[in-house]
Scaffold this motif. Structure first.
Motif, PDB file in Angstrom:
ATOM      1  N   ILE A 148       0.839  -1.205   0.000  1.00 43.27           N
ATOM      2  CA  ILE A 148       0.000   0.000   0.000  1.00 43.27           C
ATOM      3  C   ILE A 148       0.871   1.252   0.000  1.00 43.27           C
ATOM      4  CG2 ILE A 148      -1.690   1.297   1.350  1.00 43.27           C
ATOM      5  CD1 ILE A 148      -2.833  -1.412   2.272  1.00 43.27           C
ATOM      6  N   ARG A 149       1.978   1.212   0.746  1.00 44.32           N
ATOM      7  CA  ARG A 149       2.892   2.361   0.746  1.00 44.32           C
ATOM      8  C   ARG A 149       3.513   2.565  -0.636  1.00 44.32           C
ATOM      9  NH1 ARG A 149       6.583   1.845   6.260  1.00 44.32           N
ATOM     10  NH2 ARG A 149       4.869   1.772   7.793  1.00 44.32           N
ATOM     11  N   MET A 150       3.902   1.463  -1.276  1.00 48.23           N
ATOM     12  CA  MET A 150       4.496   1.563  -2.613  1.00 48.23           C
ATOM     13  C   MET A 150       3.511   2.191  -3.595  1.00 48.23           C
ATOM     14  SD  MET A 150       6.297  -2.183  -2.911  1.00 48.23           S
ATOM     15  CE  MET A 150       7.490  -2.773  -1.710  1.00 48.23           C
ATOM     16  N   ALA A 151       2.279   1.694  -3.576  1.00 51.78           N
ATOM     17  CA  ALA A 151       1.269   2.237  -4.484  1.00 51.78           C
ATOM     18  C   ALA A 151       1.026   3.712  -4.202  1.00 51.78           C
ATOM     19  CB  ALA A 151      -0.025   1.441  -4.356  1.00 51.78           C
ATOM     20  N   GLY A 152       0.996   4.077  -2.926  1.00 45.88           N
ATOM     21  CA  GLY A 152       0.799   5.475  -2.576  1.00 45.88           C
ATOM     22  C   GLY A 152       1.942   6.352  -3.048  1.00 45.88           C
ATOM     23  N   TYR A 153       3.166   5.838  -2.908  1.00 41.82           N
ATOM     24  CA  TYR A 153       4.324   6.618  -3.362  1.00 41.82           C
ATOM     25  C   TYR A 153       4.254   6.861  -4.869  1.00 41.82           C
ATOM     26  CZ  TYR A 153       9.096   7.998  -4.418  1.00 41.82           C
ATOM     27  OH  TYR A 153      10.190   8.689  -4.872  1.00 41.82           O
ATOM     28  N   LEU A 154       3.950   5.809  -5.630  1.00 42.89           N
ATOM     29  CA  LEU A 154       3.904   5.949  -7.083  1.00 42.89           C
ATOM     30  C   LEU A 154       2.758   6.861  -7.522  1.00 42.89           C
ATOM     31  CD1 LEU A 154       4.633   2.254  -8.155  1.00 42.89           C
ATOM     32  CD2 LEU A 154       6.212   4.190  -8.151  1.00 42.89           C
ATOM     33  N   ALA A 155       1.673   6.877  -6.749  1.00 42.44           N
ATOM     34  CA  ALA A 155       0.549   7.746  -7.098  1.00 42.44           C
ATOM     35  C   ALA A 155       0.871   9.215  -6.837  1.00 42.44           C
ATOM     36  CB  ALA A 155      -0.692   7.330  -6.313  1.00 42.44           C
ATOM     37  N   GLU A 156       1.744   9.460  -5.871  1.00 44.98           N
ATOM     38  CA  GLU A 156       2.020  10.838  -5.464  1.00 44.98           C
ATOM     39  C   GLU A 156       3.303  11.408  -6.060  1.00 44.98           C
ATOM     40  OE1 GLU A 156       2.117  10.634  -1.261  1.00 44.98           O
ATOM     41  OE2 GLU A 156       0.002  10.034  -1.046  1.00 44.98           O
ATOM     42  N   HIS A 157       4.166  10.556  -6.605  1.00 43.39           N
ATOM     43  CA  HIS A 157       5.455  11.029  -7.112  1.00 43.39           C
ATOM     44  C   HIS A 157       5.617  10.652  -8.584  1.00 43.39           C
ATOM     45  CE1 HIS A 157       6.047  10.784  -2.738  1.00 43.39           C
ATOM     46  NE2 HIS A 157       6.963  11.731  -2.893  1.00 43.39           N
ATOM     47  N   ASP A 158       6.338  11.486  -9.279  1.00 41.45           N
ATOM     48  CA  ASP A 158       6.634  11.196 -10.679  1.00 41.45           C
ATOM     49  C   ASP A 158       7.754  10.163 -10.776  1.00 41.45           C
ATOM     50  OD1 ASP A 158       4.763  12.906 -11.755  1.00 41.45           O
ATOM     51  OD2 ASP A 158       6.119  14.635 -11.717  1.00 41.45           O
ATOM     52  N   VAL A 159       7.583   9.227 -11.683  1.00 41.13           N
ATOM     53  CA  VAL A 159       8.635   8.263 -12.011  1.00 41.13           C
ATOM     54  C   VAL A 159       9.241   8.714 -13.337  1.00 41.13           C
ATOM     55  CG1 VAL A 159       9.116   5.866 -12.630  1.00 41.13           C
ATOM     56  CG2 VAL A 159       7.530   6.383 -10.766  1.00 41.13           C
ATOM     57  N   PRO A 160      10.562   8.831 -13.432  1.00 43.33           N
ATOM     58  CA  PRO A 160      11.165   9.425 -14.638  1.00 43.33           C
ATOM     59  C   PRO A 160      11.124   8.537 -15.877  1.00 43.33           C
ATOM     60  CG  PRO A 160      12.878   8.671 -13.137  1.00 43.33           C
ATOM     61  CD  PRO A 160      11.578   8.500 -12.414  1.00 43.33           C
ATOM     62  N   ILE A 161      10.520   7.366 -15.785  1.00 42.82           N
ATOM     63  CA  ILE A 161      10.469   6.443 -16.925  1.00 42.82           C
ATOM     64  C   ILE A 161       9.017   6.121 -17.247  1.00 42.82           C
ATOM     65  CG2 ILE A 161      11.025   4.110 -17.730  1.00 42.82           C
ATOM     66  CD1 ILE A 161      13.567   4.220 -16.107  1.00 42.82           C
ATOM     67  N   ASP A 162       8.682   6.213 -18.522  1.00 42.49           N
ATOM     68  CA  ASP A 162       7.364   5.801 -19.002  1.00 42.49           C
ATOM     69  C   ASP A 162       7.484   4.347 -19.460  1.00 42.49           C
ATOM     70  OD1 ASP A 162       4.997   5.288 -20.283  1.00 42.49           O
ATOM     71  OD2 ASP A 162       4.949   7.170 -21.408  1.00 42.49           O
ATOM     72  N   TYR A 163       7.125   3.427 -18.559  1.00 43.95           N
ATOM     73  CA  TYR A 163       7.309   2.010 -18.865  1.00 43.95           C
ATOM     74  C   TYR A 163       6.336   1.522 -19.932  1.00 43.95           C
ATOM     75  CZ  TYR A 163      10.681   1.405 -15.130  1.00 43.95           C
ATOM     76  OH  TYR A 163      11.808   1.490 -14.353  1.00 43.95           O
ATOM     77  N   GLU A 164       5.198   2.155 -20.046  1.00 46.07           N
ATOM     78  CA  GLU A 164       4.277   1.763 -21.108  1.00 46.07           C
ATOM     79  C   GLU A 164       4.904   2.028 -22.476  1.00 46.07           C
ATOM     80  OE1 GLU A 164      -0.381   2.198 -21.299  1.00 46.07           O
ATOM     81  OE2 GLU A 164       0.546   4.080 -21.975  1.00 46.07           O
ATOM     82  N   ARG A 165       5.575   3.156 -22.605  1.00 53.11           N
ATOM     83  CA  ARG A 165       6.261   3.457 -23.862  1.00 53.11           C
ATOM     84  C   ARG A 165       7.466   2.539 -24.051  1.00 53.11           C
ATOM     85  NH1 ARG A 165       8.381   9.496 -24.834  1.00 53.11           N
ATOM     86  NH2 ARG A 165       9.402   9.016 -22.844  1.00 53.11           N
ATOM     87  N   ARG A 166       8.188   2.272 -22.982  1.00 52.25           N
ATOM     88  CA  ARG A 166       9.344   1.381 -23.085  1.00 52.25           C
ATOM     89  C   ARG A 166       8.931  -0.007 -23.584  1.00 52.25           C
ATOM     90  NH1 ARG A 166      13.966   2.522 -19.687  1.00 52.25           N
ATOM     91  NH2 ARG A 166      14.335   4.759 -19.858  1.00 52.25           N
ATOM     92  N   ARG A 167       7.784  -0.482 -23.101  1.00 55.55           N
ATOM     93  CA  ARG A 167       7.347  -1.821 -23.499  1.00 55.55           C
ATOM     94  C   ARG A 167       6.979  -1.893 -24.978  1.00 55.55           C
ATOM     95  NH1 ARG A 167       5.132  -1.776 -18.005  1.00 55.55           N
ATOM     96  NH2 ARG A 167       3.233  -0.726 -18.704  1.00 55.55           N
TER      97      ARG A 167
END
Length: 574
Positions: free
Chosen positions: A169-188
């Motif tokens: 739950i903490r991981m999901a919350g972190y990802l919801a609130e912070h930007d990740v510098p990689i667009d994994y959907e595009r990478r895939r």
């Protein structure tokens, strides 16, 4: 009423939920369906009361539903409506969760290859209305919904499940609130067929003194980079081999990483992404691990491993990764992850001389003397040929050609040189009369030895066998003949003429050639052949051979020849 009073008197939502749980249990025992989706205990239920109700039914819910309703948090809630937030989260999630987050959640009998995709799908369930199959499909997971459910059930059976649930739950919350510098959907969705071409891998191996630029090692390296870039399993790459041994080699690839090789591969991945139109993203991103602090998790903590000890065990002691993991009290996957993050330096750093010994000394010499800009200037601007450039660097033309290809310099098409005609009389004089070596003649004519040999064949000039006398030896023989008495000169035209004459003079002291050969330490056949050659060259019989008990005897001409030879010997002694 009693349940309500107990709940209201509780210090927090968790205690209130525990107090209310007996009511839920008794209701279910009476045949009433009570669960998170149909609890309507009162209209306009407040968020706090809703959280208490959700906590009360939590132990009765599947682990996926516990994540969905954020059970165990200070304020459990019903999942948010819509799919906008889950779609955004899917772009930030690799198909397999980052090892920094998955390793602490490891449990026995569940390999990281299975656990990591399950955990990524589980993060999409938190606070969402997605079912497990939808979550797996959204991130192109290699596992399906039923596999996600099964692994979550295994996690729930652990006594650390409350901490595992809180971590997710903490991981999901972190990802919801912070930007990740990689667009994994595009990478895939990228095309990876041009990832780490063979010539790039070969160049990296040469530049970093990495052994093994073989096709299989290149394929392993490509699969390793594919997994790092996409977050998909290496088995999904276009280069993968469906074989357990190959998958193990890919997983163990960090064992072969060095700081130099790691930097070279990172540089190539950045170049690859730039060629795909992605120049604002890092090649890799590692999530923070401090949000797991304070949780009792079942897996190893990578931060607790001493990296220096790990390097010592793998490089100095030469332990396998499995043995290293046992010595460090951690898991094999943790060692692999840490070696990827912190490549082990070589036990003995390669000096420049050692590096060139491992990887083509001539190539390294040429590369040091000819940086790309210098080679491009000589070849393209000054229009020097590869052979001319090679001569300046002291290497072969082939080395310069390979260096140019590694520099991605376009090479000119070779121009056919005008054929040089070789005169038969000239070639006969040089090769047969003067007995010059064919390579010397070819070099003088500005062509290869093979071409000169073809000219000799064209002119029907017989070739000498390998190992014939050199041109300098022939010239020395000519000098000796020029200074000798005229009587002896015809026998001194070839190499070894003076030695043959001296041997002939010495042989005449003995009664027979058989005895002479024995005393002189040569084979009789050799001695006879040499005397016969002298007679042919001088054009006269010099020696009457022994026969019927009579010793051999010099002819009058032979006596003059021997006297002249001995006179020359006396002058040489004086």
């Amino acid at each position: 009423m009693v349940a309500a009073l107990l709940a209201m008197d509780s210090p927090d939502i968790a205690s209130a939920g525990d107090a209310l749980r007996w009511l839920v249990t008794s209701s279910r025992e009476r045949g009433l369906a009570v669960h998170a989706t149909n609890m309507g205990w009162g209209k306009n239920t407040s968020p706090v009361l809703s959280a208490v109700q959700l906590t009360a039914v939590a132990p009765l819910r599947k682990p996926s539903d516990q994540l969905r309703y954020r059970i165990g948090t200070p304020l459990p809630t019903h999942p948010a409506p819509g799919t906008t937030h889950t779609t955004a989260l899917a772009r930030r999630l690799p198909s397999m969760l980052w090892p920094a987050w998955s390793l602490p959640l490891s449990i026995p009998n569940c390999h990281q290859r299975q656990l990591r995709p399950v955990l990524s799908a589980a993060l999409l369930i938190v606070n969402s209305r997605l079912n497990l199959d939808e979550a797996a499909d959204l991130i192109e997971s290699p596992v399906e919904g039923h596999a996600v459910s099964r692994v979550l059930q295994l996690l729930e059976q652990r006594e650390q499940w409350p901490s595992i649930r809180a971590a997710l739950i903490r991981m999901a919350g972190y990802l919801a609130e912070h930007d990740v510098p990689i667009d994994y959907e595009r990478r895939r969705a990228l095309d990876y067929t041009m990832l780490l071409p063979d010539k790039v891998w070969a160049r990296i191996c040469r530049d970093t003194a990495t052994p093994g630029p073989r096709a299989i090692r290149a394929k392993i390296a490509r699969c390793f980079l594919f997994e790092r870039l996409t977050g998909l399993p290496a088995s999904a790459s276009p280069f993968a081999v469906d074989d357990n041994a190959f998958r193990t080699k890919v997983a163990d690839f960090p064992q072969h990483l060095t700081p130099e090789l790691g930097r070279a591969l990172d540089a190539h991945t950045r170049e690859f992404l730039a060629n795909q139109g992605i120049d604002s993203e890092p090649a890799m991103w590692y999530p923070p691990t401090d949000l797991l602090d304070g949780l009792d998790l079942p897996g190893p903590n990578p931060d607790a491993v001493d990296v220096t000890d790990m390097h010592s065990l793998t490089t100095v002691a030469g332990n396998t990764l499995g043995a290293t993991a046992i010595r460090l009290g951690t898991s094999l996957d943790t060692v692999r992850y840490l070696l990827e993050l912190h490549p082990a330096p070589r036990r003995y750093p390669l000096s420049e001389g050692q590096a060139t010994q491992v990887h083509n000394r001539a190539y390294c010499t040429a590369k040091a003397a000819l940086p790309r800009a210098r080679l491009a200037d000589l070849y393209h601007q000054q229009q020097m040929s590869l052979r001319e450039i090679a001569a300046t660097a002291g290497v072969s033309r082939q080395i310069i050609a390979r260096l140019a290809r590694d520099y991605d310099l376009s090479l000119r098409k070779p121009q056919r040189r005008a054929r040089t005609a070789i005169d038969r009389d000239w070639l006969y004089e040089q090769y047969v009369t003067k007995r010059r070596a064919l390579p010397d003649i070819a070099d003088e004519a500005g062509m290869s030895t093979a071409n000169m040999a073809r000219w000799a064949k064209t002119h029907a000039i017989p070739m000498r066998g390998r190992g014939g006398p050199s041109h300098s030896a022939n010239l020395a023989a000519e000098d000796v003949a020029a200074e000798a008495p005229e009587l002896l000169r015809p026998a001194l035209a070839g190499i070894g003429g003076w030695e043959r004459l001296e041997r002939f003079a010495a042989a005449t002291r003995h009664p027979t050639l058989t005895i002479a050969a024995e005393k002189l330490g040569v084979h009789q056949f050799t001695l006879v052949n040499q005397i016969n050659r002298i007679e042919r060259e001088l054009g006269a019989t010099l020696l009457n051979r022994a026969e019927r008990g009579r010793p051999m005897k010099l002819t009058a001409h032979g006596a003059r020849v021997v006297a002249t030879i001995r006179a020359c010997q006396r002058r040489a002694v004086r």
